[in-house]
Design a protein around this motif. Structure first.
Motif, short mmCIF file in Angstrom:
data_model
loop_
_atom_site.label_atom_id
_atom_site.label_comp_id
_atom_site.label_asym_id
_atom_site.label_seq_id
_atom_site.Cartn_x
_atom_site.Cartn_y
_atom_site.Cartn_z
N SER A 323 48.35 41.32 31.04
CA SER A 323 48.12 42.77 31.03
C SER A 323 46.63 42.99 30.79
O SER A 323 46.13 42.76 29.69
N ILE A 324 45.95 43.44 31.84
CA ILE A 324 44.49 43.48 31.83
C ILE A 324 44.00 44.91 31.59
O ILE A 324 44.48 45.86 32.23
N GLN A 325 43.04 45.04 30.68
CA GLN A 325 42.42 46.32 30.39
C GLN A 325 41.00 46.33 30.93
O GLN A 325 40.34 45.29 30.99
N PRO A 326 40.49 47.48 31.35
CA PRO A 326 39.12 47.54 31.86
C PRO A 326 38.09 47.33 30.76
O PRO A 326 38.39 47.47 29.56
N GLY A 327 36.86 47.01 31.17
CA GLY A 327 35.79 46.84 30.21
C GLY A 327 35.97 45.59 29.37
O GLY A 327 36.52 44.59 29.81
N MET A 328 35.52 45.65 28.12
CA MET A 328 35.56 44.50 27.23
C MET A 328 36.74 44.58 26.26
O MET A 328 36.65 44.16 25.11
N ARG A 329 37.85 45.14 26.75
CA ARG A 329 39.06 45.21 25.92
C ARG A 329 39.91 43.96 26.16
O ARG A 329 39.88 43.36 27.21
N ALA A 330 40.73 43.62 25.17
CA ALA A 330 41.50 42.39 25.21
C ALA A 330 42.50 42.37 26.36
O ALA A 330 43.11 43.40 26.71
N CYS A 331 42.67 41.18 26.94
CA CYS A 331 43.76 40.92 27.88
C CYS A 331 44.94 40.38 27.09
O CYS A 331 44.77 39.53 26.21
N VAL A 332 46.14 40.88 27.38
CA VAL A 332 47.32 40.50 26.62
C VAL A 332 48.20 39.60 27.49
O VAL A 332 48.59 39.98 28.59
N LEU A 333 48.50 38.39 26.99
CA LEU A 333 49.34 37.44 27.71
C LEU A 333 50.69 37.34 27.03
O LEU A 333 50.76 37.17 25.80
N ARG A 334 51.75 37.42 27.83
CA ARG A 334 53.12 37.25 27.34
C ARG A 334 53.92 36.47 28.37
O ARG A 334 53.58 36.45 29.55
N LEU A 347 43.36 37.83 24.40
CA LEU A 347 42.18 37.07 24.79
C LEU A 347 41.05 38.03 25.15
O LEU A 347 41.21 38.88 26.03
N MET A 348 39.93 37.89 24.45
CA MET A 348 38.80 38.77 24.71
C MET A 348 38.06 38.30 25.97
O MET A 348 37.77 37.11 26.12
N PRO A 349 37.72 39.24 26.87
CA PRO A 349 36.95 38.88 28.06
C PRO A 349 35.50 38.58 27.71
O PRO A 349 35.02 38.91 26.61
N MET A 350 34.80 37.94 28.65
CA MET A 350 33.38 37.63 28.50
C MET A 350 32.60 38.40 29.56
O MET A 350 33.15 38.78 30.60
#
Length: 353
Positions: A323-334, A347-350
């Motif tokens: 579940s991907i959020q725009p910008g530098m918001r966390a991606c959630v894996l399930r 997981l925080m994006p780079m």
């Protein structure tokens, strides 16, 4: 004290205690009709392991942990006899004798066992803990990020983070119980590795404990107040990608060889696929495309390859949903189809260069 014990079982108990205690710790050996108990403690930690044994004379002694552990590891025998000889504890074999100095009782404080609040399956607990504890910081000036938070109610929730990622596992308890503590991750992982069968969860003022048949650890706890997934915004998801976790992990490993020094990879999201690409002047370039179920927008995050691999390893053999959020918001894996343990990985994006 005079007792005969299986050498390999005694070695395992002494080594387990030694891995948990400080290097110069003392061990207390107690022999009675129930067998042999190996115990040790410092101001923050208490450990106790049982070992089957034939007791000839009851007794209790304290000895240095390190030389006892090293001696037992090197013995090539089925049984060893431990006998107090004046100011020494002798380890007797048919063709050898080793003697350790006895220490004062003050070197080994008495055990402390906080009250039991609930129970959990040891195998399930250890499996979930391996994943969650892997996200805790190994060396951080803030103890908060070196621990695992355990919260119990109807379920047991494990949480850990090093600020770049967070893992949260929710698993069943055998009975409801109230618990909210932060325990050093390294200690908890080693203890769970030793635990077998049903594991008791213990809690008291400033203390936490794990117990199982033949073993107990008790430790002082850290401040748990601030480590919570509730602090991570997750309402801005605009892209959802579902695909095989093993296939994505394999692609990350291959393409990551060609990434720059930071090993940052971008997941370029398409209508029915994700594309990984990287290039490096001295090694060349690589790209790989994987089929995926995609919904929502087309936000394409970048991740440090090793952190992404750690996250995907937690979902090995499964289909994983990102579940991907725009910008530098966390991606959630399930997991696309959660099992008995409900695992959520943040997981925080780079920033891609």
């Amino acid at each position: 004290m005079d007792v005969t014990a299986p050498a390999h079982r005694l070695s395992a108990a002494v080594s387990a205690a030694g891995r948990l205690l400080p290097a110069r710790a003392a061990l207390r050996l107690r022999a009675d009709a129930g067998g042999l108990t190996v115990a040790g403690s410092d101001p923050d930690l208490t450990v106790r392991f049982g070992c089957p044994a034939t007791t000839h004379t009851d007794g209790s002694v304290a000895v240095p942990a390190a030389p006892l552990a090293e001696t037992l590891k090197m013995l090539d025998t089925d049984v060893v006899r431990l006998v107090v000889e004046g100011t020494r504890l002798a380890l007797r074999l048919d063709n050898a004798r080793f003697a350790l100095p006895l220490l004062s009782a003050g070197s080994a404080p008495p055990d402390a066992e906080p009250p039991r609040v609930s129970e959990v399956d040891g195998t399930t607990f250890a499996s979930a803990l391996r994943i969650v504890a892997g996200t805790a910081a190994k060396d951080d000036p803030l103890p908060l990020f070196t621990g695992v938070r355990l919260q119990a109610g109807e379920h047991l929730t494990l949480t850990a983070s090093d600020r770049y990622r967070m893992a949260v596992a929710r698993l069943p308890l055998r009975s409801p119980g109230a618990l909210d503590v932060l325990v050093p991750a390294a200690l908890l992982t080693e203890a769970a590795r030793q635990a077998k069968g049903v594991v008791g969860l213990h809690a008291g003022p400033g203390r936490f404990g794990l117990s199982w048949q033949g073993g107990l650890i008790g430790t002082a706890v850290l401040d748990a107040g601030f480590l919570s997934p509730d602090a991570i915004p997750t309402r801005s998801v605009d892209t959802t990608v579902t695909l095989n976790a093993d296939a994505l992990a394999a692609a990350v490993r291959r393409v990551g060889v060609y990434a720059e020094d930071r090993r940052v990879l971008t997941l370029e999201v398409g209508d029915t696929q994700v594309r990984l690409a990287s290039a490096r002047q001295d090694t060349g370039e690589a790209e790989e495309t994987l089929k995926a179920d995609v919904s929502g927008g087309r936000t394409s995050p970048s991740f440090q390859a090793r952190y992404l691999l750690d996250a995907l390893h937690a979902f090995a053999g499964e289909r994983v949903e990102l579940s991907i959020q725009p910008g530098m918001r966390a991606c959630v894996l399930r997991a696309a189809q959660p099992g008995e343990v409900e695992l959520t990985y943040y997981l925080m994006p780079m920033l891609a260069r």
